[in-house]
Motif scaffolding. Structure first.
Motif, PDB file in Angstrom:
ATOM      1  N   SER A 106       0.956  -1.453  -0.097  1.00 26.94           N
ATOM      2  CA  SER A 106      -0.022  -0.120   0.054  1.00 26.94           C
ATOM      3  C   SER A 106       0.873   1.182   0.100  1.00 26.94           C
ATOM      4  N   ARG A 109       2.066   1.656  -3.453  1.00 32.58           N
ATOM      5  CA  ARG A 109       1.269   2.524  -4.109  1.00 32.58           C
ATOM      6  C   ARG A 109       1.061   3.899  -3.915  1.00 32.58           C
ATOM      7  N   ASN A 343      -7.549  -1.690   5.628  1.00 29.26           N
ATOM      8  CA  ASN A 343      -6.388  -2.401   5.128  1.00 29.26           C
ATOM      9  C   ASN A 343      -6.598  -3.519   4.208  1.00 29.26           C
ATOM     10  N   PRO A 421      -2.267  -5.405  -2.778  1.00 29.06           N
ATOM     11  CA  PRO A 421      -2.672  -4.078  -2.490  1.00 29.06           C
ATOM     12  C   PRO A 421      -2.039  -3.187  -3.518  1.00 29.06           C
ATOM     13  N   THR A 431      -4.696   6.587  -0.841  1.00 29.61           N
ATOM     14  CA  THR A 431      -3.967   6.976  -1.980  1.00 29.61           C
ATOM     15  C   THR A 431      -4.718   8.240  -2.742  1.00 29.61           C
TER      16      THR A 431
END
Length: 885
Positions: A106, A109, A343, A421, A431
């Motif tokens: 994550s 990302r 998550n 993820p 994000t």
């Protein structure tokens, strides 16, 4: 911790303490340079050098991703979980800190989303036209020392030697910094870069402490503060009726501050915490195991909390759930903070199914997924971080593998089919916070550089700005990007809105994250929640689980706290007599109004029943029947006397007074009817005065008859002319005079303080007695006393005349009647005083009827018997016969 102490400790640990011995520190600016790891190398201290050589001490950390630009934006993300622990021997230079542990996909990302946003801005013709933004993105390893090192580096640049004239301060190397993901590293970074007025915009640091502008003046964030989340969590727990909960937190600034805010808000909502435990991912396994045991009740056998509020960082929660999955645990209803509850990596823990919590709003960023998947081999090989990601995602090695059990990436790996993820863009939450942070900084730079340009004219990149100007403009930004508004309040916080998310098990058995509602802190109190879908609870239940220390006290009871326990632990005690509680969990009972009484459940006050002697009840009917019967008996007796008025027995007993006596007895019987029925103002005055006057009239007639008997025998004596002084006129005057006195007493009573109807609330607690108050007690007892006086006088005379020679001596009959009369009224007084409620009236009626029946039966019954059944004795000869007893 003091800033200087923190800096010195960190510089020592990073090996940045070897400063040039020729360095001369002048003032606070030079001291700050020394703390930042800068030295000035003067080749000739005796003469003024034309330039100063500035050296960066220690080894620089290369960014994970970087790109040059007219203005550079820094980025700090916790892409790895841990840093490599180095043991210092203080004899050699320590090796550079490196990250270790698995990758956080994550966070990777997030960093790539920052790159995407900057490329999108560089391609824009409206935002910063003609200006190219660059970036330096670092991996902080989720460690404070690394984050601090990166903050120094972003403030100074990467060049080991640079020339800046006579000042080594190179603050503002970056215009702003996006990050860090954690609150604790963000606090450490902000304390450093705020001295240089470098703005920091975090996408995931939610600690409420960061809203303090005195400590963190240059800190901004696109994610709401934990203060809002803590209030929302407390209201969520209260909404579902949970008052007895467990609490778990990260032993960090995020967890400690967040939980402190939650506990404060929970206390205001009346929520009690059974236990509160903390841990951190770097703690020994035994510490984490003990926290898991508390949740399993291994250490707290008495614990009853079903709901657990977990204010835990995502990486910490991953470790805790791994430990909990090792041994079965009783079902728990998890309430999660946004750090972990959204998550996707956590969804594999099926025992957490049914968890609810708050998440940042989902969003859509057009083109981001294509950017994330655009990883050709050349780009992957060129980046050590992307290489590590590729090898970890596909479980292979780029290039020849040294290990026999490892495969070599052969080019068949397709990132389009990768489920991780990193590639999951279905629920972009944090994000989007990164995306908005980059755009907020870009708008601030645009407002500082491009004030006089339009969409067709490039911005002037010759005019340079520093981070202070960006900081000033960042306070004012207010724009909308992809439909999402971006602005900051005076504390650098955005408007707080959350999605309420629920972990639901799908038909395939996997856990899915479903949005079931929304929370908006800007709405009025009580209207913040909007729940539009059914919530699935622990173990797939549809009913809200119960988590209380004590069951709710039903209406009719009150709470009594259990000694030595929190306020949520209590016993339910029935309300005392006469008091009610009409709400659940009432702390107190309150009395009903005077004319009301509780029902059997003691949760409602009902009007007390009004009680009086009525014609509808058995006692009233019986008394009324005797009253009417007595009146009829008096009328029949009068009729008999009238029919035989010329007979000797009627004429011998003073027929005029007899008829008047029968008339008064009829009134006495009938006046008892005024005592039956609901008291009114007129009936109260009538019943007592009519009773008093009619009885005096009755006694006056009896008294007259008694006097006549005495006078008649006195008149038989030789030379006596007494009868001329007590003839019919005198008899009438006697009756009128005695009656007038009673009329006068009653009139004074009615004028001064007459009887009146009242509601007696003191005799009975549960009902109201409607009765006639006496008004003046003196008036009432004066009426009774006068009647008693006449009755006593009449009794004395009758006793004196009882043995007078006569075959039919009426004095004996009068004596018997007056004995009965006096006995009834003497016993009436204590009975009247002691009888409660309507029985007081019944006693009074009984006394009236008993004394009236005593008079009519004793005086007139023997005469009527002779008239009707023994006519042979109704002769003058028989009456005058003195020889018969």
């Amino acid at each position: 911790m003091e800033i200087s102490a923190l800096f010195i400790g960190l510089i020592l640990s990073l090996g940045l303490c070897e400063l040039n011995s020729a360095l001369v520190l002048n003032g606070s600016d030079d001291g700050l340079k020394q703390r930042a790891g800068l030295t000035e190398d003067r080749t000739d201290v005796s003469t003024e050098a034309s330039s100063v050589t500035c050296k960066l001490q220690g080894s620089a950390r290369l960014p994970a991703f970087s790109m040059d630009g007219d203005y550079v934006i820094g980025g700090v993300f916790s892409i790895h979980y841990y840093k490599h622990t180095v043991k210092h021997n203080y004899t050699t230079m320590p090796e550079p800190i490196r990250c270790t542990g698995s990758l956080d996909y994550s966070e990777l990302r997030y960093s790539r989303a920052m790159m995407f946003a900057i490329e999108e801005i560089n391609n824009s013709t409206e935002l910063l036209p003609g200006i190219k933004l660059g970036y330096q993105i670092h991996d902080s390893c989720a460690a404070v020392p690394v984050a601090v090192h990166v903050a120094f580096q972003l403030a100074n640049g990467l060049d080991p030697v640079f020339y800046t004239g006579d000042n080594c301060s190179q603050s503002g190397m970056v215009m702003a910094i996006v990050g860090e993901s954690g609150s604790t590293p963000s606090i450490s970074m902000s304390r450093i870069i705020s001295s240089f007025k470098i703005p920091q915009v975090s996408h995931f640091a939610t600690c409420a402490c960061l809203s303090d502008k005195q400590q963190f003046p240059s800190f901004f964030r696109t994610i709401p503060s934990d203060q809002f989340q803590a209030d929302a969590l407390a209201k969520l727990v209260k909404r579902f009726g949970w008052t007895w909960i467990g609490a778990v937190r990260s032993d960090s600034d995020y967890g400690n501050n967040g939980m402190a805010s939650f506990l404060d808000a929970a206390q205001k909502e009346g929520i009690c915490v059974e236990y509160s435990v903390s841990f951190y991912r770097t703690h020994p396994h035994s510490r984490i195991q003990s926290v898991a045991d508390v949740i399993r009740r291994f250490l707290h056998h008495w614990s009853t909390a079903v709901v657990i509020v977990a204010f835990v960082a995502s990486t910490d929660m991953m470790i805790l759930t791994e430990e909990l999955s090792q041994k079965p645990s009783p079902p728990r209803q998890w309430i999660g903070s946004e750090s972990w509850v959204t998550n996707s990596d956590m969804l594999r823990f099926s025992f957490c199914a049914g968890a609810i919590g708050f998440g940042i709003q989902q969003s859509v960023i057009p083109g981001l997924r294509e950017f994330l998947l655009d990883l050709p081999p050349t780009k992957v090989v060129a980046s050590p971080l992307l290489t590590e990601f590729w090898e970890d995602a596909f479980n292979c090695r780029l290039g020849k593998s040294a290990a026999t059990d490892e495969s070599v990436c052969d080019g068949s790996e397709d990132i389009q089919t990768l489920q991780s993820p990193y590639t999951d863009t279905s629920q972009l939450r944090i994000t989007n916070m990164v995306y908005k942070a980059v755009y907020a900084i870009a708008h601030a730079i645009h407002n500082a550089v491009c004030q006089d340009t339009n969409s067709t004219t490039p911005c002037d990149k010759i005019t340079r700005i520093d981070s202070k100007e960006v900081f000033t403009q960042l306070k004012k930004v207010n724009f909308s990007q992809n439909g999402y508004d971006v602005s900051f309040d005076a504390n650098g916080d955005p408007v707080a809105t959350y999605e309420l998310v629920n972990w639901k098990k799908s038909e395939s058995g996997s856990i899915e994250l479903v949005t079931v509602g929304k929370y908006d802190a800007s709405l009025p109190v009580g209207q913040e929640f909007l729940i539009n879908k059914n919530i699935t609870w622990m173990e797939g239940g549809t009913q809200v689980p119960v988590s209380v220390c004590s069951n709710s006290c039903r209406p009719g009871t009150r709470k009594v706290l259990q000694k030595g326990k929190p306020i949520c632990c209590y016993d339910c005690i029935l309300c005392p007599e006469g008091e009610i509680s009409n709400v659940t969990d009432s702390p107190d009972c309150f009395p009903c109004p005077k004319e009301f009484w509780p029902n059997a459940e003691r949760d409602t006050c009902f009007p007390k029943p009004v009680e009086f002697l009525s014609f509808d009840e058995v006692l009233g009917i019986i008394l009324a029947a005797f009253s009417v019967g007595g009146a009829c008996l008096a009328i029949i007796t009068a009729a008999v006397f009238f029919r035989h008025k010329t007979s000797p027995i009627v004429r011998a007993n003073n027929s005029e007074l007899s008829f008047l006596l029968l008339f008064s007895l009829t009134l006495c019987f009938l006046c008892s009817l005024t005592f039956i029925g609901a008291p009114s103002e007129w009936s109260c005055m009538l019943r007592h005065t009519a009773f008093g006057i009619t009885f005096v009239l009755c006694i006056s007639c009896v008294l007259g008859k008694t006097i006549v008997v005495l006078m008649a025998f006195k008149a038989t004596l030789p030379g006596s002319n007494v009868m001329k002084w007590f003839g019919p006129p005198q008899q009438r005057m006697t009756v009128v005079s005695f009656t007038f006195i009673q009329v006068l007493i009653c009139t004074i009573w009615l004028v001064v303080s007459p009887p009146f109807p009242m509601k007696n609330l003191t005799v009975y607690k549960k009902r109201i007695i409607l009765e006639c108050a006496l008004g003046s007690a003196i008036g009432f007892w004066a009426v009774l006393g006068y009647i008693g006086l006449l009755a006593a006088f009449c009794l004395v005379l009758a006793v004196l005349a009882r043995k007078l020679p006569d075959n039919f001596n009426e004095a004996k009959l009068i004596t018997f009647s007056m004995l009965i009369f006096c006995a009834v009224w003497i016993t009436f007084i204590p009975a009247y005083v002691s009888s409660p409620g309507k029985f007081t009236v019944a006693v009074e009626i009984f006394a009236i009827l008993a004394s009236s029946f005593g008079l009519i039966l004793c005086i007139f019954a023997p005469k009527c018997f002779i008239i009707l059944f023994k006519p042979e004795k109704n002769t003058k000869k028989h009456l005058m016969n003195k020889n018969q007893s």
